[in-house]
Scaffold this motif. Sequence first.
Motif, PDB file in Angstrom:
ATOM      1  N   LYS A  54       6.783   5.117 -10.072  1.00 34.24           N
ATOM      2  CA  LYS A  54       6.544   3.686  -9.858  1.00 34.24           C
ATOM      3  C   LYS A  54       6.123   3.387  -8.421  1.00 34.24           C
ATOM      4  O   LYS A  54       5.458   2.381  -8.164  1.00 34.24           O
ATOM      5  CB  LYS A  54       7.793   2.881 -10.209  1.00 34.24           C
ATOM      6  N   GLN A  55       6.530   4.249  -7.485  1.00 37.34           N
ATOM      7  CA  GLN A  55       6.113   4.051  -6.097  1.00 37.34           C
ATOM      8  C   GLN A  55       4.596   4.138  -5.956  1.00 37.34           C
ATOM      9  O   GLN A  55       4.021   3.599  -5.013  1.00 37.34           O
ATOM     10  CB  GLN A  55       6.770   5.099  -5.200  1.00 37.34           C
ATOM     11  N   TYR A  56       3.957   4.834  -6.885  1.00 37.71           N
ATOM     12  CA  TYR A  56       2.512   5.026  -6.832  1.00 37.71           C
ATOM     13  C   TYR A  56       1.761   4.049  -7.729  1.00 37.71           C
ATOM     14  O   TYR A  56       0.587   3.771  -7.494  1.00 37.71           O
ATOM     15  CB  TYR A  56       2.155   6.457  -7.237  1.00 37.71           C
ATOM     16  N   THR A  57       2.411   3.529  -8.757  1.00 42.02           N
ATOM     17  CA  THR A  57       1.728   2.624  -9.688  1.00 42.02           C
ATOM     18  C   THR A  57       1.893   1.158  -9.304  1.00 42.02           C
ATOM     19  O   THR A  57       1.057   0.334  -9.646  1.00 42.02           O
ATOM     20  CB  THR A  57       2.258   2.815 -11.126  1.00 42.02           C
ATOM     21  N   LYS A  58       2.951   0.833  -8.585  1.00 43.93           N
ATOM     22  CA  LYS A  58       3.268  -0.563  -8.304  1.00 43.93           C
ATOM     23  C   LYS A  58       2.448  -1.201  -7.187  1.00 43.93           C
ATOM     24  O   LYS A  58       2.051  -2.363  -7.298  1.00 43.93           O
ATOM     25  CB  LYS A  58       4.764  -0.698  -7.994  1.00 43.93           C
ATOM     26  N   PRO A  59       2.164  -0.501  -6.062  1.00 44.94           N
ATOM     27  CA  PRO A  59       1.441  -1.144  -4.951  1.00 44.94           C
ATOM     28  C   PRO A  59       0.051  -1.637  -5.341  1.00 44.94           C
ATOM     29  O   PRO A  59      -0.580  -1.112  -6.263  1.00 44.94           O
ATOM     30  CB  PRO A  59       1.342  -0.023  -3.904  1.00 44.94           C
ATOM     31  N   VAL A  68       0.852  -1.194   0.000  1.00 42.60           N
ATOM     32  CA  VAL A  68       0.000   0.000   0.000  1.00 42.60           C
ATOM     33  C   VAL A  68       0.885   1.240   0.000  1.00 42.60           C
ATOM     34  O   VAL A  68       1.977   1.242   0.578  1.00 42.60           O
ATOM     35  CB  VAL A  68      -0.921   0.019   1.244  1.00 42.60           C
ATOM     36  N   ARG A  69       0.412   2.288  -0.649  1.00 39.74           N
ATOM     37  CA  ARG A  69       1.092   3.593  -0.581  1.00 39.74           C
ATOM     38  C   ARG A  69       0.049   4.653  -0.291  1.00 39.74           C
ATOM     39  O   ARG A  69      -0.907   4.825  -1.039  1.00 39.74           O
ATOM     40  CB  ARG A  69       1.802   3.899  -1.894  1.00 39.74           C
ATOM     41  N   PHE A  70       0.223   5.357   0.826  1.00 37.24           N
ATOM     42  CA  PHE A  70      -0.671   6.435   1.232  1.00 37.24           C
ATOM     43  C   PHE A  70       0.053   7.763   1.077  1.00 37.24           C
ATOM     44  O   PHE A  70       1.223   7.896   1.465  1.00 37.24           O
ATOM     45  CB  PHE A  70      -1.086   6.244   2.697  1.00 37.24           C
ATOM     46  N   GLY A  74      -4.740  -2.336 -10.124  1.00 43.13           N
ATOM     47  CA  GLY A  74      -4.762  -2.193  -8.675  1.00 43.13           C
ATOM     48  C   GLY A  74      -5.755  -1.123  -8.273  1.00 43.13           C
ATOM     49  O   GLY A  74      -6.129  -0.277  -9.086  1.00 43.13           O
ATOM     50  N   SER A  75      -6.175  -1.166  -7.030  1.00 41.69           N
ATOM     51  CA  SER A  75      -7.204  -0.251  -6.539  1.00 41.69           C
ATOM     52  C   SER A  75      -6.626   1.107  -6.157  1.00 41.69           C
ATOM     53  O   SER A  75      -5.466   1.219  -5.759  1.00 41.69           O
ATOM     54  CB  SER A  75      -7.919  -0.853  -5.326  1.00 41.69           C
ATOM     55  N   ILE A  76      -7.466   2.117  -6.278  1.00 46.18           N
ATOM     56  CA  ILE A  76      -7.141   3.472  -5.831  1.00 46.18           C
ATOM     57  C   ILE A  76      -8.221   3.921  -4.849  1.00 46.18           C
ATOM     58  O   ILE A  76      -9.412   3.724  -5.102  1.00 46.18           O
ATOM     59  CB  ILE A  76      -7.107   4.475  -7.003  1.00 46.18           C
TER      60      ILE A  76
END
Length: 245
Positions: free
Chosen positions: A156-161, A130-132, A193-195
């Motif tokens: 990529k830190q935002y697209t990969k999780p 997860v990235r918050f 992936g979910s947002i």
Amino acid sequence: MNIDTITSLCQGLKLNGMLGSLEQRLIQAREDALSHPECLGLLLQDEVQHRSGKSTARRLQQAKFEEEKMFEQIDMKRYPTAAQQTMRELIAGQYLSNKQNVLIMGPTGTGKTHFAQALGHQACRQGKFVRFIRASVFHRELQASRADETWEKTFKQYTKPGLFVLDDFGLKVMTAQQAEELYELIVERNQKGSIIVTSNRNVDGWIKLFPDPVMGNAALDRLANNSYQLILEGDSFRKVLRPKE
């Protein structure tokens, strides 16, 4: 084989979960007359739980939550029945498997960020990365990454999780560059992936935040399609908790 030898082997193999419970399990085996396979099975379970706990702790750290929030801290009764039903469906976690997005809206202080972080915390426990991040920080980090030529790595830190949580979206109109980056993020994550997005504005007002309405429509079409839309209403938590004079 004596306990010192077993301890040494556990240390060498880095079986810290088994090592931590070895003495207790041997006592249990004697008192309950456990067979060798039963005792070994319990030790292996201890190792699995230990490693799972370490993995969860690592995912929680990498998520960069502002606070550690969980569902047990949420007073569900303060919300309307329809909102409670949606919250229960989200807590079940099926939206992650279905790669559905979650749009959480409502006035300031109604628990949007709390609930979003609780969903993220649960996703970490379920094995998801997860990235918050707050929207303002998201845009600022991407802008800074252009200066030091680390944009792709940062992006990529935002697209990969498996789950990306964008908090406090829509406080102000985006620049053309910010809008394009958000659009690229939504497109890149679509069906992968979910947002989760939290905002003080309803979805209908989000299109105005994009300088280019065509891009805005395209982004919101992907973001809102087959998504959960949760509206949290009621008095602000901050107002309720404010000391009385």
